[in-house]
Structure formats: structure tokens, C-alpha cells
Scaffold this active site. Sequence first.
Site, PDB file in Angstrom:
ATOM      1  N   TYR A 134       0.759  -1.135   0.156  1.00  0.00           N
ATOM      2  CA  TYR A 134       0.316  -0.408  -0.021  1.00  0.00           C
ATOM      3  C   TYR A 134       0.824   1.262  -0.439  1.00  0.00           C
ATOM      4  CZ  TYR A 134      -4.533  -1.548   0.170  1.00  0.00           C
ATOM      5  OH  TYR A 134      -5.830  -2.147  -0.128  1.00  0.00           O
ATOM      6  N   LYS A 201       6.155 -14.062   6.235  1.00  0.00           N
ATOM      7  CA  LYS A 201       6.566 -14.728   4.603  1.00  0.00           C
ATOM      8  C   LYS A 201       8.135 -14.415   5.031  1.00  0.00           C
ATOM      9  CE  LYS A 201       6.903 -17.468   1.319  1.00  0.00           C
ATOM     10  NZ  LYS A 201       6.990 -18.627   1.806  1.00  0.00           N
ATOM     11  N   ASP A 249       2.149 -18.739   3.412  1.00  0.00           N
ATOM     12  CA  ASP A 249       1.478 -20.091   2.098  1.00  0.00           C
ATOM     13  C   ASP A 249       0.835 -21.645   3.613  1.00  0.00           C
ATOM     14  OD1 ASP A 249       4.162 -19.977   2.669  1.00  0.00           O
ATOM     15  OD2 ASP A 249       4.405 -21.766   1.516  1.00  0.00           O
ATOM     16  N   ASP A 273      -4.574  -9.110   2.778  1.00  0.00           N
ATOM     17  CA  ASP A 273      -5.657  -8.506   1.678  1.00  0.00           C
ATOM     18  C   ASP A 273      -6.217 -10.399   1.490  1.00  0.00           C
ATOM     19  OD1 ASP A 273      -7.607  -7.565  -0.320  1.00  0.00           O
ATOM     20  OD2 ASP A 273      -5.209  -6.708  -1.054  1.00  0.00           O
TER      21      ASP A 273
END
Length: 382
Positions: A134, A201, A249, A273
Site C-alpha cells: 500500500y 513470509k 502460505d 488482503d
Amino acid sequence: MRKTVYWIEGDGIGPDVWKAARPVIDAAVAKTYGDARSIEWKELLAGEKAYAATGEYLPEATMQALRGAELAIKGPLGTPVGKGFRSLNVTLRQTLDLYACIRPIRYFEGIMSPVKRPDLVDMVVFRENTEDVYAGIEYKAGTPEAKRLIDFLRNELGANVDPESAVGIKPMTARGSKRLVRRAMDFAVAQKRSSLTLVHKGNIMKFTEGGFREWGYEVVRDEFADAAVLEADAGGAAGKVVVKDRIADAMFQEVLIRPDQYSVIATSNLNGDYLSDALAAQVGGLGLAPGVNMSDSLAFFEATHGTAPTIAGQDRANPGSLILCGALMLEHMGWNDAATRIYNAINTTIGNRTVTVDLASQMASATTVGTVAFGELVEKAL
């Protein structure tokens, strides 16, 4: 008690869902509190409606009102992909420092879900709302700006970057990450939630995503030592919030097969998101997904779905997201009994299998009704 709420109609199906949602919110307050409490609605212009009236998509008068506001709520605002003006949603969030995007995901009886146990889904996602993607720092492939940045990365830092690449920068700070995790922990403690999971991540992006993880744990250790316990030490820690972390993930698998093990989630922008939309799909889709973007002074509630221009004005949209935003707003105001009325009424209406087309397509033997009719059924069930 009279509360002022600023509202933005939104683009596309925005007018449709407002026509159905606002009467439900007002009726819930009136049925619960009579004349003792009420909402004073003040409209602000943004999006296509603002452009038609003022020649601007986000007038300064709207921003000025929001800077001094406590409560606001809006329908969806459109942003063209790959062209045109910058995202109005991103502009609002960054300009007003709405750093916490909070999305509760829960199951309503009667929804046909693609997963076996949607009833076990009861999570609140806290998504960092001003950094990461963003921040919007990127350059198109082949532009002078991209070439300068790639030359610097290759020649000064020895990075292996293809000279023909489009490039973007992913800024994440300790300040931004910590205040998001702090807010999530405050919520988890106040609501007596079982756990907080940091999603990242960091195994690949060790200093941005990995930084988010480390900064999050710092907040827990430094500020919540009496209220939280790390997952490795959770044995016998009754009454404390268990804090853990998961790779992004792997977390997608976890919320599918072990949803009961996750309660509050704190994560960076892009991960949040994806994850919040995926969770919404497990319990009926974005048509039933409310959300709020918060600063330290303003709570800005919003329908989380898009503008759906192909069905705008056709009385086909699901107003559930905006209705549930109203319930979330009432909870934030401390008007919990009125919020509970809305949750129960939504549950009753969906349980009766009389729903809008998006839900009917997922339910056996459902009766399809229009946007306004669905709102009227919810209001009747209050």
C-alpha cells in the site's frame, strides 16, 4: 445519546446496498433503545458521485470532515486497474492514518460452504493498512525511473535484477508493525480470545516480513508479559493469550483444515488482503464480510466487496456486508444489544434460505430475493 456518523454512498452497487442497509441499522437502534439513542447521518461525497458534483473524486471538504470525525462508514469505491486515478481507498487509509484494517469472519447458519466445518471459523484479522504494497512505490518497466533504480541496485549493491524489470519497493517499519500487533493484542486480551497468530513470509523476505514477526514478538514480550504466553510455553497457561506465528502460505492450509486453532490474526498488508478474502469465501463470500479501518481517533467502517458495476442498479447485490458493518459499528460504539439484534436477524434470514442471488447460488432450495427485499426481511427479523 445521539451519535454523528459520516457516510459515503460509494460507486456501482453502493446506492443499492445503502438503500437496504441503512433502514436496518436505524431500526435496530430504535427497537433496542427507543428515543434514548439515535444516529445522525451526514453524507460526504467521494468517488463518481463526488466527481459529478465537484469535479474531484475526493473533495477536500470530505477529507476535512473525516479528519475531525469519530465514526464513518462507506460503500465500495471504484479504482480502475492499471490506469486512471490512484486508489481512493488507499488514499483515505494513508492520509487519515487508518493503520489497522480489522475484519471479523464468522459463520451464519444455512450457508453452504466449500469447506467441511465452516461453523468452526471465528477469526478476526488485523491487517496492517498503510505500509507494504500500500506504500505504492513502483516503476513501470523500461521507464527512466525503473532504469535508475535497477542501475543502482545492480551497480551499487550487486543485486541480480533483470534490467528489463518493472520494480517495486516494499517498505515495512517497526513502528507500523508494532502498533498493528499492539492493537490486535489489546483486542485479544479484552475479548478473552484464545490466541494471536502473527502471519508472515519471513522465511524468504527476512527483513520486511521477518521484521514484522520479530517486531510483533517484541511487543508481546515488552508490553503483554502478564497477559500472553508464547506457543512453546503454552502448557498450563490457562487464561492467557497464546501467541504464535505461521508462514503465510502454510496459514492458508491451516485455516482450511484447523480453523478452530486460530482466533486473532495479525499480518502485513498483502498477506492480510489475501487471507481475509479467502476466509470470507469459507463462510459465504464477500457479501457477508464487514470491515473497519481504524486510526487512533477514527473508526471508518466499509463494505469489503467491490463496486460490481455489471449489476449496479439491478436490485441484485447482497447488502449483508454493509448491514454487518453497521453491527460492527454499533459494537464499537458500545451499543452491543442493537448489534446483537442485527447478527441474530441476519442469522434468521439466512437460515430461512431467503437470500440474494450470490448466496442462493451456494444454497440448496433457496429462494432468491432482491437487495431491498433482503434488507426488509432482515429488518422484520430484528
